[in-house]
Design a protein around this motif. Sequence first.
Motif, PDB file in Angstrom:
ATOM      1  N   GLY A   4       0.841  -1.181   0.000  1.00 38.58           N
ATOM      2  CA  GLY A   4       0.000   0.000   0.000  1.00 38.58           C
ATOM      3  C   GLY A   4       0.878   1.234   0.000  1.00 38.58           C
ATOM      4  N   TYR A   5       0.496   2.235  -0.765  1.00 38.99           N
ATOM      5  CA  TYR A   5       1.333   3.432  -0.944  1.00 38.99           C
ATOM      6  C   TYR A   5       0.446   4.642  -0.743  1.00 38.99           C
ATOM      7  CZ  TYR A   5       5.067   6.180  -3.285  1.00 38.99           C
ATOM      8  OH  TYR A   5       6.094   7.068  -3.601  1.00 38.99           O
ATOM      9  N   LEU A   6       0.587   5.298   0.429  1.00 37.14           N
ATOM     10  CA  LEU A   6      -0.325   6.378   0.827  1.00 37.14           C
ATOM     11  C   LEU A   6       0.339   7.741   0.660  1.00 37.14           C
ATOM     12  CD1 LEU A   6      -2.667   6.442   3.921  1.00 37.14           C
ATOM     13  CD2 LEU A   6      -1.390   8.470   3.240  1.00 37.14           C
ATOM     14  N   VAL A   7      -0.311   8.601  -0.108  1.00 37.68           N
ATOM     15  CA  VAL A   7       0.105   9.999  -0.260  1.00 37.68           C
ATOM     16  C   VAL A   7      -1.127  10.870  -0.035  1.00 37.68           C
ATOM     17  CG1 VAL A   7       1.087  11.743  -1.787  1.00 37.68           C
ATOM     18  CG2 VAL A   7       1.864   9.370  -1.955  1.00 37.68           C
ATOM     19  N   PRO A   8      -1.102  11.819   0.893  1.00 43.01           N
ATOM     20  CA  PRO A   8      -2.271  12.678   1.107  1.00 43.01           C
ATOM     21  C   PRO A   8      -2.611  13.488  -0.140  1.00 43.01           C
ATOM     22  CG  PRO A   8      -0.737  12.847   2.946  1.00 43.01           C
ATOM     23  CD  PRO A   8      -0.026  12.094   1.867  1.00 43.01           C
ATOM     24  N   GLU A   9      -3.912  13.616  -0.443  1.00 45.21           N
ATOM     25  CA  GLU A   9      -4.422  14.436  -1.544  1.00 45.21           C
ATOM     26  C   GLU A   9      -3.693  14.139  -2.851  1.00 45.21           C
ATOM     27  OE1 GLU A   9      -5.518  18.550  -0.663  1.00 45.21           O
ATOM     28  OE2 GLU A   9      -4.915  18.163   1.398  1.00 45.21           O
ATOM     29  N   PHE A  10      -3.589  12.878  -3.173  1.00 50.24           N
ATOM     30  CA  PHE A  10      -2.874  12.423  -4.369  1.00 50.24           C
ATOM     31  C   PHE A  10      -3.846  12.275  -5.534  1.00 50.24           C
ATOM     32  CE2 PHE A  10      -1.259   8.877  -6.989  1.00 50.24           C
ATOM     33  CZ  PHE A  10      -0.010   9.374  -7.312  1.00 50.24           C
ATOM     34  N   PRO A  11      -3.455  12.693  -6.766  1.00 49.25           N
ATOM     35  CA  PRO A  11      -2.160  13.236  -7.165  1.00 49.25           C
ATOM     36  C   PRO A  11      -2.186  14.762  -7.258  1.00 49.25           C
ATOM     37  CG  PRO A  11      -3.349  12.522  -9.102  1.00 49.25           C
ATOM     38  CD  PRO A  11      -4.278  12.335  -7.921  1.00 49.25           C
ATOM     39  N   GLY A  12      -1.467  15.451  -6.398  1.00 55.48           N
ATOM     40  CA  GLY A  12      -1.385  16.895  -6.439  1.00 55.48           C
ATOM     41  C   GLY A  12      -0.367  17.378  -7.454  1.00 55.48           C
ATOM     42  N   THR A  38      -7.814  12.323   0.501  1.00 55.53           N
ATOM     43  CA  THR A  38      -8.891  12.910  -0.286  1.00 55.53           C
ATOM     44  C   THR A  38      -8.402  13.156  -1.709  1.00 55.53           C
ATOM     45  OG1 THR A  38      -8.247  15.145   0.382  1.00 55.53           O
ATOM     46  CG2 THR A  38      -9.967  14.078   1.673  1.00 55.53           C
ATOM     47  N   GLN A  39      -9.344  13.255  -2.624  1.00 56.92           N
ATOM     48  CA  GLN A  39      -8.984  13.566  -4.008  1.00 56.92           C
ATOM     49  C   GLN A  39      -8.792  15.067  -4.146  1.00 56.92           C
ATOM     50  OE1 GLN A  39     -11.423  11.670  -6.990  1.00 56.92           O
ATOM     51  NE2 GLN A  39     -10.912  13.178  -8.541  1.00 56.92           N
ATOM     52  N   PRO A  40      -7.683  15.515  -4.735  1.00 57.01           N
ATOM     53  CA  PRO A  40      -7.448  16.957  -4.874  1.00 57.01           C
ATOM     54  C   PRO A  40      -8.374  17.568  -5.920  1.00 57.01           C
ATOM     55  CG  PRO A  40      -5.764  15.725  -6.042  1.00 57.01           C
ATOM     56  CD  PRO A  40      -6.600  14.712  -5.294  1.00 57.01           C
ATOM     57  N   PRO A  41      -8.507  18.902  -5.920  1.00 50.55           N
ATOM     58  CA  PRO A  41      -9.334  19.552  -6.938  1.00 50.55           C
ATOM     59  C   PRO A  41      -8.738  19.371  -8.328  1.00 50.55           C
ATOM     60  CG  PRO A  41      -8.100  21.175  -5.664  1.00 50.55           C
ATOM     61  CD  PRO A  41      -7.918  19.866  -4.972  1.00 50.55           C
ATOM     62  N   ALA A  42      -9.571  19.467  -9.331  1.00 50.79           N
ATOM     63  CA  ALA A  42      -9.117  19.258 -10.715  1.00 50.79           C
ATOM     64  C   ALA A  42      -8.010  20.226 -11.099  1.00 50.79           C
ATOM     65  CB  ALA A  42     -10.304  19.400 -11.666  1.00 50.79           C
ATOM     66  N   THR A  46      -3.072  18.460 -13.151  1.00 45.72           N
ATOM     67  CA  THR A  46      -2.870  18.721 -14.574  1.00 45.72           C
ATOM     68  C   THR A  46      -1.878  17.771 -15.231  1.00 45.72           C
ATOM     69  OG1 THR A  46      -1.125  20.335 -14.083  1.00 45.72           O
ATOM     70  CG2 THR A  46      -3.382  21.165 -14.260  1.00 45.72           C
ATOM     71  N   HIS A  47      -1.184  16.981 -14.461  1.00 46.84           N
ATOM     72  CA  HIS A  47      -0.200  16.078 -15.053  1.00 46.84           C
ATOM     73  C   HIS A  47      -0.876  15.024 -15.930  1.00 46.84           C
ATOM     74  CE1 HIS A  47       3.223  17.729 -13.003  1.00 46.84           C
ATOM     75  NE2 HIS A  47       2.677  17.553 -11.821  1.00 46.84           N
ATOM     76  N   GLU A  48      -0.140  14.554 -16.929  1.00 48.21           N
ATOM     77  CA  GLU A  48      -0.685  13.562 -17.853  1.00 48.21           C
ATOM     78  C   GLU A  48      -1.073  12.267 -17.138  1.00 48.21           C
ATOM     79  OE1 GLU A  48       1.971  15.372 -18.329  1.00 48.21           O
ATOM     80  OE2 GLU A  48       1.821  16.338 -20.299  1.00 48.21           O
ATOM     81  N   PHE A  49      -0.360  11.931 -16.077  1.00 46.45           N
ATOM     82  CA  PHE A  49      -0.620  10.669 -15.380  1.00 46.45           C
ATOM     83  C   PHE A  49      -1.819  10.746 -14.432  1.00 46.45           C
ATOM     84  CE2 PHE A  49       2.084  12.925 -12.355  1.00 46.45           C
ATOM     85  CZ  PHE A  49       1.468  12.668 -11.145  1.00 46.45           C
ATOM     86  N   ALA A  50      -2.337  11.963 -14.174  1.00 48.99           N
ATOM     87  CA  ALA A  50      -3.352  12.157 -13.129  1.00 48.99           C
ATOM     88  C   ALA A  50      -4.592  11.293 -13.316  1.00 48.99           C
ATOM     89  CB  ALA A  50      -3.716  13.634 -13.020  1.00 48.99           C
ATOM     90  N   PRO A  51      -5.198  11.212 -14.517  1.00 54.21           N
ATOM     91  CA  PRO A  51      -6.408  10.383 -14.644  1.00 54.21           C
ATOM     92  C   PRO A  51      -6.164   8.918 -14.289  1.00 54.21           C
ATOM     93  CG  PRO A  51      -6.203  11.870 -16.514  1.00 54.21           C
ATOM     94  CD  PRO A  51      -4.910  11.964 -15.748  1.00 54.21           C
ATOM     95  N   VAL A  52      -5.033   8.383 -14.715  1.00 52.15           N
ATOM     96  CA  VAL A  52      -4.716   6.995 -14.386  1.00 52.15           C
ATOM     97  C   VAL A  52      -4.515   6.841 -12.884  1.00 52.15           C
ATOM     98  CG1 VAL A  52      -3.040   5.121 -14.708  1.00 52.15           C
ATOM     99  CG2 VAL A  52      -3.703   6.559 -16.649  1.00 52.15           C
TER     100      VAL A  52
END
Length: 401
Positions: A4-12, A38-42, A46-52
């Motif tokens: 498990g790999y936890l990062v707060p508000e990922f992907p910022g 939590t999920q960060p705001p849109a 903006t990174h290309e990898f964000a949707p994945v």
Amino acid sequence: MRLGYLVPEFPGQTHVFFWREIQALRRAGDEIFLVSTTQPPASATTHEFAPVAISQTKYLFPPSPAGLGQWALGGLRGLTHGLSYIRRIQDRSLAGRVRQLALLLLAADLVDWARKNGIDHIHGHSCADSAHILALAHRMGGPPYSLTLHGDLGVYGSDHLLKAEHATRVFAVGRHLRQQLCGIGVDNEKIVETFMGVNTGELAKLGSARDMHRAELRLVTVARLDPSKGHLHVLIAIARARDAGIKVRYRIAGQGYFRDAIASKINMLGLSDCVDLCGTVSEMQVYSLLSNSDVFVLASTGEGEAWPVSVMEAMGAGLPVICSEIGATAQMITSGVDGILVRQGDDDAIFRAICSLAGDIEMRERLGKAARQAAIKRFDVAASARVLRQAIAAPQPDRVS
């Protein structure tokens, strides 16, 4: 491992280095399961990898009704241990206790998620409230956990010894953070010095056709727009350089609440014609900025900076770096060899460094070449991922009972 790999508000916006490490761990053969608070705001994704990344991430808030239902049907397993942990947290205000009970619910949901996915271990890239969630989850029957401290302890709240008490490892991004952890009583045997790596192979391709001119010096900073990042000190130095007859262009990439103050300073100093606020940029846009600049500047002050990824990227791209002495930057840069270190808040030192580099292309090339070699040797993401996975998989030191 099933990690498990936890990062707060990922992907910022600043989380591209986490994504690089995740990919490096997967290439090494580990199964990585992403989890965040939590999920960060849109606007911050903006990174290309964000949707994945978003599609692969389990978000703890709001907690899953199914997960809490399973916890209730299971007799609220671990509740006694969780409440015992909460009683040891220093903040005993009503608001604090309400927040802590909310963290307990998130921890219960995390335990259910970890069980369903067969998670062997959870690593958390923060020592703030998400560290409380991991510690609670472990006490409530969840898997072992480890933490990474990315900046000075004071930035991440309190109760750090409690958060780390049952962690198998605590990773410190720099020697100074190891010293802080030891200073509060964390067992030195469980502390591992580390860094967040960069793709040195990709960075090495940048700037191959960089066209340097004595008539102009192109500076760039990639950092969130925050007073601690020292943009105002750079602007003051640039104004002095311009008054000394040096033609300078400065591009600032990043977004943040301090943008208006920076824009006001640009106007006050009469720098509107040579300073650009680029806003939020993607990873590819960062690479373009590094390819088309002569010098990278990071003049951070105060606390919170550890092992700046932006500095590693600039060095990997073959840029000389003007950087303040903060966090682990003295470990990263040998001043005069592969970069220039200045004291925090020292406008004069930044000005002198700009003047030196503006008039000496050979110095730029020498420092940039040495910086690239240092990055390739020391900062690659494969190396940082290897440190993480080997330390987690190694036999664990005795835990505090």
